[in-house]
Scaffold this motif. Structure first.
Motif, PDB file in Angstrom:
ATOM      1  N   HIS A 110       0.906  -1.308  -0.137  1.00 39.99           N
ATOM      2  CA  HIS A 110      -0.133  -0.061   0.070  1.00 39.99           C
ATOM      3  C   HIS A 110       0.982   1.368   0.088  1.00 39.99           C
ATOM      4  N   ASN A 111       1.460   1.535  -1.150  1.00 42.43           N
ATOM      5  CA  ASN A 111       2.106   2.843  -1.326  1.00 42.43           C
ATOM      6  C   ASN A 111       1.538   3.877  -1.165  1.00 42.43           C
ATOM      7  N   SER A 112       2.214   5.072  -0.622  1.00 44.29           N
ATOM      8  CA  SER A 112       1.451   6.478  -0.369  1.00 44.29           C
ATOM      9  C   SER A 112       0.892   7.038  -1.748  1.00 44.29           C
ATOM     10  N   MET A 113       1.726   6.928  -2.570  1.00 48.78           N
ATOM     11  CA  MET A 113       1.107   7.104  -4.272  1.00 48.78           C
ATOM     12  C   MET A 113       1.460   5.887  -5.188  1.00 48.78           C
ATOM     13  N   ALA A 114       0.552   5.914  -6.088  1.00 46.17           N
ATOM     14  CA  ALA A 114       0.618   4.669  -6.961  1.00 46.17           C
ATOM     15  C   ALA A 114       1.869   4.239  -7.669  1.00 46.17           C
ATOM     16  N   VAL A 115       2.215   3.209  -7.644  1.00 45.23           N
ATOM     17  CA  VAL A 115       3.656   2.790  -8.307  1.00 45.23           C
ATOM     18  C   VAL A 115       3.361   2.281  -9.823  1.00 45.23           C
ATOM     19  N   ASP A 116       2.500   1.314  -9.750  1.00 48.15           N
ATOM     20  CA  ASP A 116       2.255   0.728 -11.251  1.00 48.15           C
ATOM     21  C   ASP A 116       0.898   0.599 -11.421  1.00 48.15           C
ATOM     22  N   ALA A 117      -0.138   0.683 -10.607  1.00 45.85           N
ATOM     23  CA  ALA A 117      -1.654   0.772 -10.837  1.00 45.85           C
ATOM     24  C   ALA A 117      -2.164   1.708  -9.805  1.00 45.85           C
ATOM     25  N   VAL A 118      -3.615   1.850 -10.242  1.00 48.17           N
ATOM     26  CA  VAL A 118      -4.358   2.690  -9.405  1.00 48.17           C
ATOM     27  C   VAL A 118      -5.530   1.709  -9.122  1.00 48.17           C
ATOM     28  N   ARG A 119      -6.050   1.658  -7.897  1.00 45.32           N
ATOM     29  CA  ARG A 119      -7.132   0.695  -7.408  1.00 45.32           C
ATOM     30  C   ARG A 119      -8.403   1.001  -7.096  1.00 45.32           C
TER      31      ARG A 119
END
Ligand SMILES: Cc1cc2nc3c(=O)[nH]c(=O)nc-3n(C[C@H](O)[C@H](O)[C@H](O)COP(=O)(O)OP(=O)(O)OC[C@H]3O[C@@H](n4cnc5c(N)ncnc54)[C@H](O)[C@@H]3O)c2cc1C
Lengths: 262, 783
Positions: free
Chosen positions: B100-109
């Protein structure tokens, strides 16, 4: 909000000659400002109508109530003259939004915006009112064209609305529980030209319910309309109400409007 | 002797003057020289892969200071957000907590997921620049409904959570329950949906991050209910800064209802970015962002069955629930549908065996976590709707059915089959009082009158129980909590006799500045005007666990009492010395120390002064008058009571008019009855909101949030509410020194079940929340 220029003219001519494409008239700002803030709308220039004295005020004669475009909802709601000439109109204005909205919002802004759930369109169509602009006079039915669409041209400004005084009129509104706009509102009037029934909130634009008008013409009573159904197809449907439910509300609100008519 | 403004007095709230006159210091009121403004670019899609983010044009826009993405945080070694409560599945495996990254790394959910953080000289410039960011999304098919997400073939949201399953948990004795059902004379069943809610505190979340390059200290002002826990998580798990270099301050906070317990992406990003750019960064959510990103509440789908014997005695209860966790596992999300829910399924009833299983899963929606009541409203809703259904099936009056099955007042401590030990209470008393207040026996006549007027009348009961003051540490630790659940306090006298109380609890509207001052006034005779309550600043107050779960008074207040006890003990020694008596002869009452059997006495103020100016002072005593204490309670507290709602329905429109409401709550001892009454009003209002008006709606196909503003999300207003009849019963809680139980959530727990039971009673058929006019109208017009 994107940045914009601002002008505050003091006369109607000045206002309409100032307006260019992508400019907007600013009335009470109750619709326009939130859409600007959310960046859903953009204006090069706002032309604030609040400095134009001739757009404000209410005058009432034996046969007609005239309301300036920049007259606020609260002023219509509280006007002793409106209350005695067309009580249903004052009642309608007193049930628009909340106190803050009524203290800013105007009749001109409301009808120019033509929100499908706005209250005033029901009164205008129900009473057979006339919309006056800097260019012409337009019957209410011709003025409200479609969802958020009116007969107004780009550089056309609503100056006032005139309402013929009816024999009797009533308004009943079923508020959307969240926004408190009209989920369905029905305005009923007995006028010299006959009975008129105008419905707002239920469809994409205010419309007349002619079956109910016919029924009420022979018998102006709640019982005469409570059983009359409206075809659900063509009515609006959203998370708050299906078309069926809105159709039901038209019957219920029409009966209540007739009951309340005075 | 009673003390002015002491325990039991309805003192007006000290803090209200400041709040009502606009002199509070909420987060957005705080500004710094050189401050920049942060704005999050958020995902417009419910589910998408990110192929590329092009920042070039945005970075060149006027006023832009810098723009960061999830990749920058990862590169900087910043860890993901965590869930602090580990749940173990039936098969012994730990729950799935995907990254659960603070900002998206490779996808938005989910719609609103953070994609980039734009920092500019003004907020307008940050927003303008955000529009220039080009994100190459590969849009995927989302799933928002929990039952669909857990079904085979659903879109797979996280690689790490096959089948979108977070955990499959159980509690209770399945074999015993099955056996009881096999032999039952009657079985009743019910299916329920507990609607998803948006918390809507008046103040949206906000953060102000500052970095001091000289001391290398970071300061985060944030809208938090528990600043120490935020600091701990940001330090230990995210690696923002060591705890001693990170100061977290929660100033005046405008409501939370649970949503400000959690450590969120935005606050974390803001403090991290402040160091990156070496300038203060302010981020304030607007209401649209609050709808999109504040952790939601509830969202359960449940099936329940009750087994009874021939006399209507309950034999066993089984419940199966699906719980929607949203797109990511929020800070305490895992505990809500398990240890805060399953453990309360015995309600107020003697039920020999209970079994509950809960499947929690991920969807493309905002994370779901604790919201006023957290698990306990869900439990009460299942239990109390079940009781009404069972009574209806048996042809019994629902209150008689409950009275027959209540745990009796002489049964405490009472161990339930779902690991709780209820410590005190009198359930029949509250039920009978509530029936009396609402004239339950006169209902039939009122119903007949309504019918004559073309209306449908109904009456509904909820006998709720909750576990508050979440504790003790050893117990919660054994159930998977990553933290201890005690509380801290320091009581510090100033030489002139005024007092500063430092508490690890956090007030965000509850009135601690008044209630805690009343405790000091009562115990030590200090006027409440001379008591200052300090909270919410990690550099001022001792490590505290914060405020949630109606724990502030039971746990935080008890820590204050413990510190007061130490003050009294020390003061007795000083008094004995100054009055030339032995310590054993010193008596203390409300801040007056006297020598037994004489008229010699000293006040607390005089003693405190002597402690700071110790010219004549016991040789073996330290000067000064300040004591701190940490309090870890013996047990939860168990507030309980009965609410009865009476409604009248207009069959032509389906509109519900709540015509009467009776609430009898057992909160144990009460410090400030007026504040308690306000808490009940607010809680019931929120419960009515859930039952009639509120409900988060996502578009099934696109995953867009439809209820993204107050135009569509309906909050209760004053004219939606009835006049409340409210009273309390007061069985003192045996597990804390104040004998208090907690009152903050009771209304929100009791109200939905009471109101829905009233509506179901009127309609004669089941209906789900929110019971909108259209749903009711349809129920009336269908057969
Ligand atoms: C919370 C809330 C609740 C509300 N509830 C209701 C409700 O229950 N019922 C209801 O009917 N309405 C409701 N409204 C809308 C309200 O009535 C507004 O006042 C109205 O929609 C717009 O009027 P205004 O004077 O604010 O116009 P503005 O927002 O200033 O302008 C609206 C539009 O009309 C144009 N315009 C304004 N004046 C003129 C003119 N004289 N000639 C030509 N164009 C013009 C503007 O350029 C703009 O495009 C609500 C609004 C809010 C914010």
């Amino acid at each position: 909000m994107y940045s914009f220029d601002y002008e505050r003219p003091s006369g109607v001519n000045e206002a309409v000659s100032a307006i260019r494409e992508d400019d907007k008239f600013l009335a009470g700002g109750q619709t326009l400002l939130p859409t600007l803030k959310l960046r859903l709308a953009q204006a090069d220039k706002l032309i604030d109508l609040s400095g134009i004295a001739e757009l404000k005020g209410i005058s009432v004669s034996e046969s007609e109530v005239s309301i300036g475009a920049m007259t606020r909802h609260v002023d219509v709601a509280n006007s002793a003259d409106v209350k005695s000439a067309i009580p249903a109109l004052a009642y309608l204005a007193s049930h628009i939004g909340d106190a803050q909205v009524r203290n800013r919002g105007t009749i001109g802004g409301s009808i120019s915006n033509n929100d499908p759930a706005a209250d005033y369109p029901a009164a205008l169509v129900g009473l057979g009112a006339t919309v006056h602009t800097n260019k012409r006079s337009i019957s209410a039915e011709d003025f409200f064209v479609d969802l958020f669409e009116t007969a107004l041209e780009e550089d056309e400004l609503v100056t006032k609305v005139t309402f013929p005084v009816p024999e009797k009129a009533g308004y009943a509104k079923f508020p959307n529980p969240a926004s408190r706009f009209a989920l369905t509102g029905v305005f009923v009037a007995q006028t010299a030209q006959g009975v008129r029934v105008a419905v707002t909130g239920a469809g994409p634009c205010v419309f007349r319910q002619t079956d109910m008008e016919a029924a009420l013409s022979s018998n102006f009573s709640a019982d005469a309309v409570s059983g009359i159904k409206t075809e659900a197809s063509g009515l609006s449907a959203d998370i708050h109400a299906s078309a069926d439910y809105r159709a039901n509300l038209i019957s219920v609100m029409a009966a209540r409007a007739v009951q309340a008519a005075s | 002797m009673t003390v002015e403004n002491g325990i039991g007095a309805s003192v007006r709230r000290k803090e209200d003057q400041r709040f009502i006159t606009g002199n509070g210091h909420y987060l957005d009121d705080i500004n710094r020289v050189g401050q920049t403004y942060g704005y999050f670019l958020r995902s417009p899609h419910a589910f998408a892969k990110i192929n590329n983010i092009d920042l070039a044009a945005a970075k060149a826009a006027p006023g832009v200071v810098d723009i960061f993405t999830g990749a920058d945080m990862v590169a900087d070694g910043i860890g993901g957000l965590i869930c602090g409560w580990g749940i173990t599945s039936k098969d012994g495996s730990p729950h799935n907590a995907p990254p659960h990254n603070s900002m998206a790394v490779d996808a938005v959910r989910h719609v609103g997921d953070q994609v980039a953080f734009v920092i500019a000289e003004t907020l307008q410039q940050a927003k303008d620049a955000a529009e220039l960011i080009e994100v190459d999304y590969e849009v995927l098919t989302p799933v928002t409904n929990i039952s669909k997400a857990l079904a085979p073939g659903a879109p797979q949201i996280h690689e790490e959570a096959p089948g979108n399953l977070c955990y499959d948990w159980e509690l209770g004795d399945k074999a015993a329950v099955d056996a009881a059902f096999a032999n039952a004379a009657h079985i009743s069943k019910i299916d329920l949906i507990n609607n998803r809610l948006s918390p809507n505190p008046m103040e949206p979340r906000a953060a102000l991050g500052e970095y001091d390059a000289g001391s290398e200290e970071l300061t985060l002002h944030t809208t938090s209910q528990n600043p120490h826990v935020a600091r701990l998580i940001m330090s230990a798990f995210l690696g923002i800064a060591p705890e001693n270099k990170l100061r977290v301050i929660a100033p005046d906070v405008g409501g939370g209802f649970g949503s400000k317990i959690f450590v969120y992406a935005e606050e974390t990003t803001t403090i991290w970015a402040a160091r990156k750019i070496n300038r203060p960064v302010k981020w304030t959510a607007d209401r649209s962002e609050a709808f999109l990103t504040d952790a939601h509440g509830r969202d359960h789908v449940s099936h329940a069955e009750l087994a009874m014997d021939n006399d209507g005695k309950i034999l066993a209860f089984r419940v199966s629930t699906q719980a929607n966790m949203g797109a990511y596992l929020s800070t305490f999300a895992s505990a809500v549908p398990t240890y805060l829910y399953g453990t309360l399924l015995s309600g107020q009833y003697k039920i020999p065996s209970i079994y509950v299983e809960v499947k929690a899963g991920f969807t493309n929606t905002t994370a779901v976590d604790a919201y006023r009541g957290a698990g306990r409203p869900e439990a009460t809703y299942v239990v109390e709707r079940m009781m009404d259904t069972a009574a209806r099936d048996l042809g019994m009056d629902p209150t008689e059915f409950r009275l027959k099955n209540f745990i009796q007042p002489d049964a405490y401590p009472y161990e339930t089959p779902v690991i709780m030990t209820y410590d005190s209470g009198d359930y029949p008393l509250a039920m009978n009082m509530a029936k009396e207040m609402i004239d339950y026996n006169g209902f039939a006549a009122r119903k007949a009158q309504s019918e004559a007027n073309g209306k449908i009348r109904g009456i509904g009961t909820a006998a709720y129980i909750e576990a508050c003051g979440i504790a003790p540490s050893a117990a919660v630790g054994s159930l998977g909590a990553g933290v201890g659940l005690w509380e801290s306090a320091e009581v510090r006298f100033n030489p002139t006799g005024s007092v500063t109380v430092f508490t690890g609890s956090h007030s965000h509207g509850q009135g601690h500045e008044t209630t805690f001052a009343q405790i000091i006034a009562d115990k030590l005779g200090v006027p409440i005007e001379s008591v200052e309550v300090v909270h919410g600043d990690t550099s001022k107050v001792p490590f505290g666990m914060g405020t949630y779960g109606s724990r502030s008074l039971a746990v935080g207040g008890s820590a204050i009492v413990k510190a007061v006890d130490k003050i009294v003990e020390k003061s007795k020694k000083i008094a004995a010395h100054l009055m030339e008596a032995s310590v054993e002869d010193i008596e203390h009452e409300h801040g007056v120390f006297s020598v037994a059997g004489t008229d010699k006495q000293m006040t607390m103020g005089e003693i405190a002064f002597a402690a700071y100016v110790p010219h004549n002072y016991p040789a073996d005593l330290e000067p000064g008058m300040a004591e701190n204490a940490f309090y870890d309670p013996l047990n939860f507290t168990f507030p309980a009571g009965t609410h009865i709602a009476e409604v009248e329905i207009d069959p032509t429109t389906g509109v519900v008019d709540i015509v009467d409401w009776a609430a009898v709550d057992d909160f144990g001892n009460i410090i400030n009855p007026m504040i308690v009454e306000g808490q009940v009003h607010g809680g019931v209002a929120q419960g009515i909101g859930q039952a009639l008006l509120e409900g988060v709606v996502y578009d099934d196909e696109s995953g867009q949030l439809i209820t993204g503003s107050y135009m569509d999300y309906c909050m209760p207003r004053a004219d939606d509410l009835p006049n409340f009849r409210i009273t309390t019963t007061n069985t003192p809680c045996p597990s804390n020194p104040l004998g208090v139980k907690g009152c903050g959530e009771a209304g929100a727990i009791a109200a939905p079940a009471a109101l829905m039971n009233a509506i179901v009673n009127a309609l004669g058929k089941d209906i789900d929340m929110p019971a909108t006019p259209e749903k009711i109208w349809r129920a009336i017009n269908s057969n």
